[in-house]
Design an enzyme around this catalytic site. Structure first.
Site, PDB file in Angstrom:
ATOM      1  N   LYS A 209      65.091  84.319 -29.083  1.00  0.00           N
ATOM      2  CA  LYS A 209      65.969  84.196 -27.904  1.00  0.00           C
ATOM      3  C   LYS A 209      66.301  82.729 -27.643  1.00  0.00           C
ATOM      4  CE  LYS A 209      68.130  85.368 -24.080  1.00  0.00           C
ATOM      5  NZ  LYS A 209      68.250  84.239 -23.202  1.00  0.00           N
TER       6      LYS A 209
ATOM      7  N   GLU B 165      74.257  79.467 -28.715  1.00  0.00           N
ATOM      8  CA  GLU B 165      75.211  79.639 -27.605  1.00  0.00           C
ATOM      9  C   GLU B 165      75.716  78.271 -27.124  1.00  0.00           C
ATOM     10  OE1 GLU B 165      74.497  80.922 -23.048  1.00  0.00           O
ATOM     11  OE2 GLU B 165      73.688  82.325 -24.517  1.00  0.00           O
TER      12      GLU B 165
END
Length: 445
Positions: free
Chosen positions: A172, A179
């Site tokens: 993550k 991102e």
């Protein structure tokens, strides 16, 4: 609080009765009152909450990462039985997850550190889920996680067992780093189109709409096209009245720090973190703009040609960013004995999460063809794109440099690509210098 509430509603919508607890009695009552007829059962003490659950208990924590997570776990422990499962769905630093897993395992409890991506809407409608911990504990919660996860176009749920202890939270974290890179690359493309071609917001929206129909099809391109034409209550374009300071929550920084610990060249993502930091120096930048000179900017030439060059540069930059991110996953997998499945990880990013994009299937395909591939740039599809698009990336970076437009991530993409494909680098001189002043020795060719 919103993420926790939305995940509870998501789980309830799949046919489960969900016990809910919040330290604040008002918030617990609010969730139940706002959702009449739902199978949400409120509890106002930790003991009542824990005792309401079937064993082995499955408790999902959605609290602020750090001391809050430890406090929540410690409040639960007196009422737990051996074999009960705590799932931490927060944005937790993976070393904390490794520690908590070790401590709770020693006491007979199971702990699953789980990355959850997709924001508030994803939590409610279906996020991408990255669980890590004991495999046997994961099997006990897999039916629930599978039902609440996002579903990719081929019908596959966007959840898979990632690996032991901190693996889920590590993946993550890297997802969040990627991102950062994606967002900065898009921002630089926007800056180039605005600075080089003086495109209007309507033209920018149209350009991104076209891009979203092809290789760049993704959630971030999709929302960006909408952002360009959004107006405020005064009729002004919203993007044009937003202060140019990008905030961060620290997950990008963690990814970069881990790259340094592992000796991984995560240059593009790290530049995207630094770009946010320099954006926050607004007062200094305004003062410097009046003192430091730059080149006289020239128009970028043919409109359609430059737009296509920027599109190609953006796609190749994105590929370099993912190549770096997945290379770091490989290094971490070896360091922490996680045995990560990179193709499966790319698959669960295809829906629900912020970096969801069509091209993730290409990553899955690359690992299916060559599971041990050292770097995604070496996979046939990505190598072909690099061959075809590198000139556009070079042209765009050269134009930006000559015209004083900062492109830290586009620049990092070129530098990494050329360094990675260089059979010989000038590091021999650095090693000679190290030996000269510090007797560090060297290897001969």
């Amino acid at each position: 609080a919103v993420m926790g509430r939305n995940l509870a509603l998501n789980i309830e919508s799949r046919g489960y009765t969900v016990s809910v607890f919040n330290r604040s009695r008002e918030k617990t009552e609010e969730v139940v009152a706002e959702n009449p007829g739902k199978k949400l059962v409120p509890y106002y003490t930790v003991q009542e909450f824990v005792e309401s659950l079937e064993t082995p208990r499955r408790i999902l924590l959605m609290v602020q990462a750090g001391a809050g997570t430890d406090a929540a776990i410690n409040s639960l422990k007196p009422y737990l039985d051996k074999g009960d499962i705590i799932i931490d769905g927060g944005n937790t630093f993976f070393h904390d997850t490794i520690r908590r897993n070790r401590e709770l395992s020693a006491e007979g409890f199971n702990f699953i550190g789980t990355g959850v991506s997709g924001g508030e809407e994803g939590a409610l409608k279906g996020p991408s889920i990255m669980p890590g911990g004991q495999k046997e504990a994961y099997e006990l919660v897999a039916p629930i996680l599978t039902k609440i996860a996002a579903v990719a176009e081929d019908g596959e749920p966007c959840v898979t067992y990632i690996g032991a202890d901190g693996a889920g939270h590590y993946v993550k974290m890297v997802h969040n780093g990627i991102e950062y890179g994606d967002m900065q690359l898009i921002a630089e493309a926007y800056s180039l189109l605005k600075g080089g071609l003086n495109l209007s917001n309507e033209e920018l929206a149209q350009t991104f709409t076209e891009w979203n129909k092809g290789e760049l099809s993704s959630y971030l391109i999709d929302i960006t096209k909408d952002i360009f034409t959004k107006k405020d209550e005064e009729g002004k374009y919203l993007v044009d009245v937003i202060l140019d300071e990008a905030a961060n929550k620290g997950t990008g920084k963690w990814t970069s720090q881990s790259s340094l610990d592992l000796g991984e060249p995560l240059s593009l993502i790290t530049e995207s973190v630094f770009a946010r930091y320099i954006s926050s120096l607004k007062e200094q930048r305004v003062a410097a703009s009046k003192v430091l000179s730059g080149p006289q900017s020239q128009p970028a030439g043919d409109k359609a040609e430059f737009i296509e060059k920027v599109r190609r540069a953006l796609y190749l930059g994105k590929i370099v960013s993912y190549a770096q991110g997945f290379s770091q996953l490989r290094a971490a997998s070896e360091e922490y004995n996680w045995d990560l499945n990179y193709g499966e990880i790319a698959k669960i990013f295809r829906a629900g999460c912020i970096i969801r994009a069509q091209f993730l299937q290409k990553i899955t395909d690359a690992y299916a063809e060559t599971p041990a591939i050292a770097n995604l740039l070496l996979a046939p599809y990505f190598k072909q794109i690099a061959d075809d698009y590198q000139q556009a990336l070079r042209d765009v970076v050269a134009y930006a440099v000559q015209n004083g437009i900062p492109v830290p991530t586009f620049g990092a993409a070129v530098a990494y690509y050329d360094s990675y494909r260089a059979a010989v680098l000038p590091a021999n001189l650095i090693q000679a210098q190290r030996d000269y002043f510090g007797a560090h020795t060297y290897k001969r060719t």
